[in-house]
Structure formats: structure tokens, C-alpha cells
Design an enzyme around this catalytic site. Structure first.
Site, PDB file in Angstrom:
ATOM      1  N   GLY A  11       0.836  -1.197   0.000  1.00  0.00           N
ATOM      2  CA  GLY A  11       0.000   0.000   0.000  1.00  0.00           C
ATOM      3  C   GLY A  11       0.871   1.247   0.000  1.00  0.00           C
ATOM      4  O   GLY A  11       2.082   1.190  -0.238  1.00  0.00           O
ATOM      5  N   LYS A  35       0.371 -10.324  -0.376  1.00  0.00           N
ATOM      6  CA  LYS A  35      -0.270 -11.643  -0.364  1.00  0.00           C
ATOM      7  C   LYS A  35      -1.249 -11.856  -1.517  1.00  0.00           C
ATOM      8  O   LYS A  35      -1.697 -12.981  -1.730  1.00  0.00           O
ATOM      9  CB  LYS A  35      -0.952 -11.902   0.984  1.00  0.00           C
ATOM     10  N   THR A  43      -5.221   1.008   0.598  1.00  0.00           N
ATOM     11  CA  THR A  43      -4.995   2.292  -0.089  1.00  0.00           C
ATOM     12  C   THR A  43      -5.894   2.418  -1.311  1.00  0.00           C
ATOM     13  O   THR A  43      -6.499   3.472  -1.557  1.00  0.00           O
ATOM     14  CB  THR A  43      -3.522   2.404  -0.528  1.00  0.00           C
ATOM     15  N   TYR A  45      -8.751   1.447  -1.929  1.00  0.00           N
ATOM     16  CA  TYR A  45     -10.173   1.675  -1.686  1.00  0.00           C
ATOM     17  C   TYR A  45     -10.457   2.983  -0.953  1.00  0.00           C
ATOM     18  O   TYR A  45     -11.595   3.260  -0.583  1.00  0.00           O
ATOM     19  CB  TYR A  45     -10.763   0.491  -0.920  1.00  0.00           C
ATOM     20  N   GLN A  47     -11.444   6.498  -0.815  1.00  0.00           N
ATOM     21  CA  GLN A  47     -12.162   7.328  -1.778  1.00  0.00           C
ATOM     22  C   GLN A  47     -11.920   8.826  -1.572  1.00  0.00           C
ATOM     23  O   GLN A  47     -11.553   9.550  -2.476  1.00  0.00           O
ATOM     24  CB  GLN A  47     -13.680   7.062  -1.670  1.00  0.00           C
ATOM     25  N   GLY A  48     -12.154   9.275  -0.336  1.00  0.00           N
ATOM     26  CA  GLY A  48     -12.308  10.712  -0.089  1.00  0.00           C
ATOM     27  C   GLY A  48     -11.131  11.565  -0.475  1.00  0.00           C
ATOM     28  O   GLY A  48     -11.270  12.559  -1.182  1.00  0.00           O
ATOM     29  N   GLU A 115     -14.378  17.657   4.939  1.00  0.00           N
ATOM     30  CA  GLU A 115     -15.010  16.468   5.509  1.00  0.00           C
ATOM     31  C   GLU A 115     -15.220  16.667   7.008  1.00  0.00           C
ATOM     32  O   GLU A 115     -14.791  17.668   7.594  1.00  0.00           O
ATOM     33  CB  GLU A 115     -14.153  15.224   5.225  1.00  0.00           C
ATOM     34  N   ASP A 222      -2.979  -9.019   9.745  1.00  0.00           N
ATOM     35  CA  ASP A 222      -1.836  -9.942   9.798  1.00  0.00           C
ATOM     36  C   ASP A 222      -0.634  -9.351  10.539  1.00  0.00           C
ATOM     37  O   ASP A 222      -0.006 -10.025  11.354  1.00  0.00           O
ATOM     38  CB  ASP A 222      -1.418 -10.335   8.377  1.00  0.00           C
ATOM     39  N   HIS A 243     -17.195   3.592   9.552  1.00  0.00           N
ATOM     40  CA  HIS A 243     -17.584   4.665   8.636  1.00  0.00           C
ATOM     41  C   HIS A 243     -19.099   4.774   8.664  1.00  0.00           C
ATOM     42  O   HIS A 243     -19.800   3.766   8.518  1.00  0.00           O
ATOM     43  CB  HIS A 243     -17.097   4.381   7.214  1.00  0.00           C
ATOM     44  N   ARG A 291     -16.576  11.255  12.830  1.00  0.00           N
ATOM     45  CA  ARG A 291     -17.204   9.986  12.451  1.00  0.00           C
ATOM     46  C   ARG A 291     -17.769   9.206  13.630  1.00  0.00           C
ATOM     47  O   ARG A 291     -18.783   8.519  13.485  1.00  0.00           O
ATOM     48  CB  ARG A 291     -16.186   9.125  11.696  1.00  0.00           C
ATOM     49  N   HIS A 352     -14.331   0.354   9.367  1.00  0.00           N
ATOM     50  CA  HIS A 352     -13.622   1.100   8.338  1.00  0.00           C
ATOM     51  C   HIS A 352     -12.129   1.251   8.599  1.00  0.00           C
ATOM     52  O   HIS A 352     -11.321   1.097   7.683  1.00  0.00           O
ATOM     53  CB  HIS A 352     -14.260   2.489   8.213  1.00  0.00           C
ATOM     54  N   GLU A 376      -1.908   1.809   8.512  1.00  0.00           N
ATOM     55  CA  GLU A 376      -3.033   1.490   9.380  1.00  0.00           C
ATOM     56  C   GLU A 376      -2.712   0.427  10.419  1.00  0.00           C
ATOM     57  O   GLU A 376      -3.380   0.350  11.452  1.00  0.00           O
ATOM     58  CB  GLU A 376      -4.243   1.054   8.543  1.00  0.00           C
ATOM     59  N   ARG A 387      -9.887   8.798  14.413  1.00  0.00           N
ATOM     60  CA  ARG A 387      -9.155   9.384  13.286  1.00  0.00           C
ATOM     61  C   ARG A 387      -9.951  10.495  12.617  1.00  0.00           C
ATOM     62  O   ARG A 387     -11.122  10.326  12.285  1.00  0.00           O
ATOM     63  CB  ARG A 387      -8.835   8.295  12.247  1.00  0.00           C
TER      64      ARG A 387
END
Length: 541
Positions: A11, A35, A43, A45, A47-48, A115, A222, A243, A291, A352, A376, A387
Site C-alpha cells: 500500500g 499476499k 490504499t 479503496y 475514496q475521499g 469532511e 496480519d 464509517h 465519524r 472502516h 493502518e 481518526r
């Protein structure tokens, strides 16, 4: 196999680190393991967008720092916050220089979004696929450096420490060292040793522990599980960010489609089944509250009404602007029969982001020598108890950069683990011992345990918790742990079995952290302890 720099994960954190050490040492090999495919990461996925102070006419570093500290609800490490906010714009500019594209207006100025929790517009974005665009640019940069070798379909099982040399290693051992990893080659099905002078973990999050998550299926915690087994320090795992607005699709289990917070930043309104804009009853910031507040509000509205979702109203928004900024969201909704300009979007919270993880310092060092981490999977002190939106990609780049600088210093000062210059290093460590193991007779033993794990975490350790639910979750996890360890010891390892084992470990850490925290703070809300304690504390396991 031996290498100089070993990177686990591809990522934004893993690739940033890989590029930096590869550029510093063009004669050294940088080995990146992933993997699945190199672009299948958390990373991808995101979006914002990525937050950073960009417009100094209206924004300041101090405003971004204050917003982050407020969202973190008293548990942020202020020094870590200052480091990320102050150094962040340089890292953003760097990835722009490497080819990442962000949306601009007709004058060529960057369009800055806003945001939840942000006091100013400071989110750089590329449509609604910012993470994917950044990942693309990073992979292109990596391809230009011949000393970076990326190997796909490698599942890292465990970190190699003195434990594998026969020494007793405990949490209190002061000088635990990492020498590399055992890895399952998914093509050959053989477990191999990789010895490295410095190892960097960037394995992402653990959203797959829950029944509904915005994360891809690979987000199984992992790295956190491996470091915990190796007696490394793990911090604040109870802070799981849900989220507020994942697309609700009846019967869906696993990865949910994310409706980015930027939609609410552009004017989207949350409504209950009566059509009421309910957020004003929960926070003066309404739909752009942090959030944790929005997710709890939605959870409460669903419980009051006995429903599984609320609505996001975009019918009043500018159609051309929406389709330009959120093309994937628009098309996804159309694909399930929802015209966002005529109908409300059904949404519900989904797991999320993990704000806790492997405890690291300001140089990405873990409690294990020669083992660094970023992204993360870590707890850097930036996020605290919650966060702030779009701070995650920023954090990953800043601490990956700092981790690379530390790794470079290790090489410059010729420090390394005490066997790094020994001839025939691999022979010092035992090969993977699979004697007496067989393939599982039935995969149902693994798949059913996974379903049970995800169900108990979602039902008992979700947005709102209490002591009774946590005790029940702990009891069930103990049983799953015993069953899975027995299966692990008797079975030939597979990615499915290893992921289940890791997820049970991560779930245990989340539950234990939640039980130790006798208060409600940020993302952790316990109805038996609804107030905050006077002295904020981190929970280290």
C-alpha cells in the site's frame, strides 16, 4: 533467501518506504511482499482524499493540528500530530511529482474538499478514487527503480526472532530482534525463510474481523497479529472506526461499498425513515461531525426505528458536479436501481479503520529492534481515540518516509542485528517444520469459525458496547482460539487458516482493550461507563 530491506505490504506506506530506501541505496535489494496482487490494498479503496494544509490564505498548520486533536478526544500524541501536519504537504507534493493526479478547477488550482471534523477545505482528491490514483502513481514509481523487487502471492506467517534460535522471548525481554520472516509462497505452497537486515511492516487494517466492512477481504490484521505473537507492543486496539455511510445492500456480507464522507462535505444530508434530518439533534456540526459521533447517531436512529439503515439525501445536489466528483458512487447506485437525484441512498455504518495497532515512535520504530512499521497497522499517536477524516494516507506517507530515514541511518552507521554479517545466516534458523501435519479434512471448520468470529464481533464489539457483551465475546473467542490453534498445529498451513488465526488474535486484542478501558472515549462507547475518565490513558497490550 536473504535481502537488505524487506517490506511486507504494497500500500501507500510500504511503497513510499521502498522507494526511499531504494533511492538511498541503489546497490541494495529492496524486497516487497504482498499476499495478493501489488495493487490490492486498503490504499486502493480510499475514496475521499488526503488531508493537508494547501491554501495558506485560509488554512494554517495550527488549524489542522487542532482539528486532529479534537477528533482524537484527548489521546493524540501532540508531537506526532505536529510532525504529520507539518511534514504532510511535502509528502503530498512528492507523490504529485511522482505522477499522482488530483482534481483542479478551471484555473488549474487544486479543488479542496471538506469532511467531518475539518474546520477548513483541505482535502485533495481525485474524483472518488483518490487512493487508487495514488497507488497507481506509486506502483509506476516503483517500476522505475530496478533494485525494488515485488513478489506477489506471498503470505507472511510469522516474524523470526531469537525465539526461533531457542531463546526464551517474553514481553519483558528488552532486546527482541527481528531477523526476517517465514512466508508461505502461494504458488509453490512451500514455506520459505527470508532473512533481512531491516524489516518494514505495512500490512494495513483489520476490517475483515467484522461482518460488514469497507475494507477488502485482505484486511485481516496480519501485521498486528504477527507482532503480538513475537511479543511486540500493541496499543489502543479498541478504537475501531466505523464509517457512518457504507452503501446498504440487503443480505450483503463482507466488503461494503463506501459512500465517501466527501458527499456530505458537498452537501449530502442524513435522514431517517421519517425523512427527518436527524444529525442536528446529536451535534451542532450536524452531518459533518466527527465519524464516531455520526456513526453512533445513525446506530441510535436505526435502533429507535428498528431498521437496518438510514438514508443519505443527495437529491438537491448539483447533478453535473456530483457526477464529476463521484462518478463511481453514481454508477454503483445506478447499478442497484438507485438514481441519487431522485431517490435517497440507503446507508449504514461499517467497520472502516483501526486507530490502534503496532505501537511505534516518531521514526516508525516498533518495540522490536530492526522492525519498523507504518500505515493502518500502527498506533503512531496521530489518531488517538478517533481518526480525523483523510488523515490516514497522510500518516502513512509521513511515517513511511521517517521509517526509511531511520533504516538508512542503520545502514550508514553499520548497525544491524548481531547475525547480519554472519556467513550462511539462513542455516542458523530452523526450516519451517510441517512434520505430522495434513490438509484439513473439511474447509467448513475454517469458514464456519470465520463467520462466527465476524458475527460475534459485529454483535458484541461494535459501535456501542457494554460489559456483558464484552464478556460474552471474550468467552466465545477463547473457544475459537483453542479450536483454531489445535487445527493450526495439525494442518498444513493455508492462507485461509492463517488469516483466521490472525483475525482471532486481533479480535482478542480489540476485546481486551475494550475491557481495560473503563470509560467512553472517541470510538469506544461503553454504556456501563458513559463518561470519560479524568486522565486519558493508552491501553498497551
Amino acid at each position: 533467501m536473504q535481502t537488505d530491506f524487506l517490506v511486507i505490504g504494497s500500500g501507500i506506506a510500504g511503497l513510499t518506504y521502498a522507494v526511499k530506501v531504494a533511492e538511498a541505496y541503489p546497490d541494495k535489494e529492496v524486497l516487497v511482499l504482498t499476499k495478493t496482487h501489488s495493487d490490492e490494498t486498503n490504499t486502493k479503496y480510499a475514496q475521499g482524499g488526503v488531508a493537508g494544509v494547501w491554501n495558506f490564505d485560509t488554512d494554517t498548520f495550527q488549524k489542522h493540528i487542532d482539528d486532529t486533536l479534537i477528533a482524537g478526544d484527548g489521546l493524540c500524541n501532540k508531537e506526532a500530530v505536529e510532525v504529520v501536519v507539518n511534514e504532510g504537504p511535502s509528502r503530498i507534493q512528492e507523490i504529485i511529482d511522482w505522477g499522482a493526479d488530483f482534481d483542479k478547477d478551471e484555473n488549474g488550482e487544486y479543488l479542496l474538499g471538506k469532511e467531518g471534523g475539518h474546520s477548513e477545505n483541505r482535502i485533495l482528491h481525485y474524483k472518488d478514487v483518490t487512493g487508487k490514483e495514488m497507488e497507481r502513481a506509486m506502483l509506476h514509481k516503483v517500476s522505475q527503480l530496478p533494485n525494488i523487487k515485488v513478489i506477489n502471492h506471498c503470505f507472511v506467517i510469522d516474524i523470526i526472532t531469537q525465539h526461533h534460535l531457542g531463546y526464551l522471548v517474553m514481553k519483558t525481554t528488552p532486546d527482541i530482534e527481528c531477523f526476517g520472516v517465514y512466508v508461505l509462497n502461494l504458488k509453490t505452497r512451500h514455506v520459505e525463510k527470508i532473512i533481512a537486515k531491516v524489516t518494514f511492516i505495512a500490512t494495513g487494517g483489520n476490517g475483515a474481523v467484522y461482518r460488514s466492512t469497507t475494507n477488502p477481504g485482505i484486511a485481516t490484521g496480519d501485521g498486528v497479529a504477527m507482532v503480538y505473537r513475537a511479543k511486540g507492543r500493541i496499543e489502543n486496539m479498541e478504537f475501531i472506526q466505523f464509517h457512518p455511510t457504507a452503501l446498504y445492500e440487503n443480505g450483503l456480507r463482507g466488503q461494503s461499498f463506501l459512500i465517501t464522507e466527501a458527499v456530505r462535505g458537498d452537501g449530502g444530508i442524513l435522514r431517517n425513515h421519517k425523512g427527518e434530518a436527524f444529525m442536528e439533534r446529536y451535534d451542532e456540526r450536524r452531518d459533518l461531525a466527527p465519524r464516531d459521533i455520526v456513526a453512533r447517531a445513525i446506530d441510535n436512529e436505526m435502533k429507535i426505528e428498528g431498521t437496518e439503515f438510514v438514508y443519505l439525501d443527495c437529491t438537491h445536489m448539483d447533478q453535473e458536479k456530483f457526477q464529476k466528483h463521484f462518478p463511481n458512487i453514481y454508477q454503483k447506485c445506478l447499478s442497484i436501481g438507485i438514481d441519487v437525484f431522485k431517490q435517497y441512498i440507503p446507508v449504514s455504518p461499517a467497520a472502516h479503520y483501526s486507530c490502534g495497532g503496532i505501537k511505534t515512535n516518531l521514526h516508525a520504530q516498533t518495540s522490536i529492534h530492526f522492525l519498523l512499521a507504518a500505515g493502518e497497522c500502527t498506533s503512531t499517536g496521530l489518531h488517538g481515540a478517533n481518526r480525523l477524516a483523510s488523515n490516514s494516507l497522510l500518516e502513512a506517507m509521513v511515517f513511511a518516509y521517517r521509517g526509511a530515514a531511520h533504516a538508512i541511518q542503520i545502514f550508514k552507521s553499520q548497525q544491524s542485528n548481531y547475525i547480519s554479517n554472519t556467513e550462511n545466516i539462513e542455516a542458523l534458523f530452523p526450516d519451517w517444520n510441517a512434520n505430522g501435519t495434513t490438509n484439513p479434512k473439511e474447509m467448513i471448520m475454517i469458514t464456519q469459525s470465520l463467520k462466527e468470529l465476524q458475527m460475534l464481533m459485529s454483535d458484541y464489539v461494535g459501535i456501542v458496547r457494554n460489559n456483558e457483551r464484552l464478556v460474552r465475546a471474550s468467552t466465545r473467542l477463547d473457544t475459537l482460539h483453542l479450536e483454531t490453534e489445535k487445527l493450526y498445529k495439525s494442518s498444513i498451513v493455508s492462507p485461509q487458516l492463517c488469516e483466521l488465526r490472525n483475525m482471532i488474535t486481533v479480535a482478542y486484542l480489540i476485546v481486551k482493550g475494550a475491557q481495560f478501558r473503563l470509560e467512553s472515549r472517541g470510538l469506544h462507547y461503553n454504556t456501563d461507563y458513559p463518561a470519560k475518565s479524568k486522565i486519558p490513558q493508552n491501553i498497551v497490550l
